[in-house]
Scaffold this active site. Structure first.
Site, mmCIF file in Angstrom:
data_model
loop_
_atom_site.group_PDB
_atom_site.id
_atom_site.type_symbol
_atom_site.label_atom_id
_atom_site.label_comp_id
_atom_site.label_asym_id
_atom_site.label_seq_id
_atom_site.Cartn_x
_atom_site.Cartn_y
_atom_site.Cartn_z
ATOM 1 N N TYR A 1 28.730 50.829 49.431
ATOM 2 C CA TYR A 1 29.633 50.990 50.569
ATOM 3 C C TYR A 1 29.233 52.106 51.532
ATOM 4 O O TYR A 1 29.914 52.324 52.534
ATOM 5 C CB TYR A 1 31.054 51.251 50.060
ATOM 6 N N HIS B 1 33.912 43.085 56.205
ATOM 7 C CA HIS B 1 33.539 43.615 54.894
ATOM 8 C C HIS B 1 32.369 44.571 55.078
ATOM 9 O O HIS B 1 31.399 44.260 55.778
ATOM 10 C CB HIS B 1 33.162 42.491 53.932
ATOM 11 N N ARG C 1 33.379 56.024 46.515
ATOM 12 C CA ARG C 1 33.260 54.757 45.795
ATOM 13 C C ARG C 1 31.880 54.112 46.004
ATOM 14 O O ARG C 1 31.518 53.755 47.116
ATOM 15 C CB ARG C 1 34.361 53.806 46.285
ATOM 16 N N ARG D 1 26.706 39.284 46.630
ATOM 17 C CA ARG D 1 27.215 40.010 45.473
ATOM 18 C C ARG D 1 27.723 39.047 44.393
ATOM 19 O O ARG D 1 27.307 37.897 44.348
ATOM 20 C CB ARG D 1 28.291 41.004 45.923
ATOM 21 N N PRO E 1 42.813 47.639 49.363
ATOM 22 C CA PRO E 1 42.628 48.583 48.261
ATOM 23 C C PRO E 1 41.244 49.197 48.207
ATOM 24 O O PRO E 1 40.226 48.531 48.440
ATOM 25 C CB PRO E 1 42.905 47.723 47.011
ATOM 26 N N ASN E 2 41.241 50.501 47.917
ATOM 27 C CA ASN E 2 40.040 51.300 47.658
ATOM 28 C C ASN E 2 39.192 51.619 48.887
ATOM 29 O O ASN E 2 38.214 52.368 48.770
ATOM 30 C CB ASN E 2 39.150 50.627 46.600
ATOM 31 N N GLU F 1 37.970 39.239 60.159
ATOM 32 C CA GLU F 1 37.769 39.757 58.798
ATOM 33 C C GLU F 1 36.487 40.575 58.754
ATOM 34 O O GLU F 1 35.452 40.154 59.275
ATOM 35 C CB GLU F 1 37.692 38.574 57.834
ATOM 36 N N ALA G 1 39.562 43.806 47.732
ATOM 37 C CA ALA G 1 39.553 42.830 46.642
ATOM 38 C C ALA G 1 40.563 41.702 46.851
ATOM 39 O O ALA G 1 40.396 40.617 46.291
ATOM 40 C CB ALA G 1 39.822 43.537 45.317
ATOM 41 N N ASN H 1 40.145 44.346 56.710
ATOM 42 C CA ASN H 1 39.296 44.349 55.521
ATOM 43 C C ASN H 1 40.239 44.305 54.328
ATOM 44 O O ASN H 1 40.788 45.336 53.937
ATOM 45 C CB ASN H 1 38.415 45.591 55.472
#
Length: 301
Positions: free
Chosen positions: A177, A255, A172, A262, A164-165, A253, A232, A229
């Site tokens: 990002y 990110h 965003r 964070r 998502p996103n 994975e 969330a 990725n």
């Protein structure tokens, strides 16, 4: 029929160029997303020379199945006719609910098309078809022919999954990002994958957990490595973890941000135990590194 004749016939039977929202290419399938699915004439498509069958793709899509040698030429002609290239995101504006692929084979067309495809198929795949008795398989109205049609011995394929996103890159939170957009990410992944020796790189993005699970499941027997990725869902989805463990395809994975620096809720990754590596904090360049590392893991470099 020429590739252009076939592409024109398919275009006619999906409602014309005005009805086509997106089209993309898989190893044996022309994937088409339309604005009005009621305009699709599936029975007519089944009768087109060279078409082995069709499959539903989400609520607004159809997959037209060809032999592995024939599909690229048809796709290129279809793209020219529609003006919609492969670079168009096939998920744009459409939620693609995908499950196990079942292809409906037209009884009247199956034998002629199978024989024609067998004549055009490379020798290694012809042997495979003979061993599996393609004509017998096609006697059933619905068959899962994914593994047969997509077999290409020696070719390694990469699947890049974004949750998502991720499609909102550049818009965003650019301070977190970065300013590069999603199309730049897609171009980087495809360019890197080809450069390091993958024969195919499919990039998939969805904001819906079930769609991501379906995409992972559908990768079984089709793709050799996954770069993911989860967005969330990294911190919430046991379902994605279970899907990766179920298919047992090597996964890395990625990110874009340095998640370990964070919020506290981002410190947990449910998927990490199913991945061979995790890359964080490198922006979209992390995908390049992940693809290079996957190539090394699979023996491509």
């Amino acid at each position: 029929m020429t590739d252009r004749d076939i592409a024109s016939a398919v275009l006619r039977d999906v409602g014309g160029a005005a009805n086509v929202v997106a089209n993309s290419l898989c190893m044996t399938r022309l994937r088409i997303t339309v604005a009005n699915p009621m305009a699709i004439n599936r029975a007519a498509i089944d009768q087109i020379d060279g078409v082995l069958g069709t499959a539903t793709r989400g609520s607004n899509g159809i997959e037209v199945v060809f032999g592995p040698k024939a599909v690229r030429g048809v796709f290129l002609e279809f793209s020219r006719l529609t003006g919609v290239s492969e670079e168009t995101d096939p998920q744009a504006g459409v939620r693609a609910h995908r499950g196990k692929l079942h292809v409906h084979i037209s009884p009247s067309a199956r034998r002629a098309n199978a024989e024609k495809d067998a004549r055009e198929r490379p020798a290694g795949i012809s042997v495979l078809a003979d061993k599996l008795d393609l004509s017998r398989l096609l006697d059933d109205k619905e068959e899962d022919v994914e593994s047969l049609l997509d077999d290409d011995e020696g070719a390694l394929r990469l699947l890049v999954i974004n949750g998502p996103n991720i499609n909102m890159l550049g818009i965003r939170e650019p301070g977190v990002y970065g300013k590069e957009d999603f199309s730049s990410l897609l171009a980087l992944c495809k360019e890197t994958a080809i450069k390091v020796g993958f024969s195919d790189c499919r990039c998939y993005q969805s904001n819906h957990e079930g769609d991501l699970v379906d995409e992972i499941q559908d990768a079984l027997g089709v793709f050799d490595g996954i770069v993911i990725n989860p967005g969330a869902y990294t911190h919430t989805s046991i379902a994605l973890l279970d899907a990766l463990k179920a298919v047992s395809i090597p996964a890395i994975e990625v990110h874009i941000s340095k998640v370990e620096n964070r919020e506290s809720f981002r410190q947990t990754s449910y998927l990490r135990t199913a991945c061979i590596e995790t890359i964080t904090g490198m922006g979209i360049d992390g995908y390049r590194v992940a693809i290079e590392h996957m190539a090394e893991h699979l023996g491509l470099s």
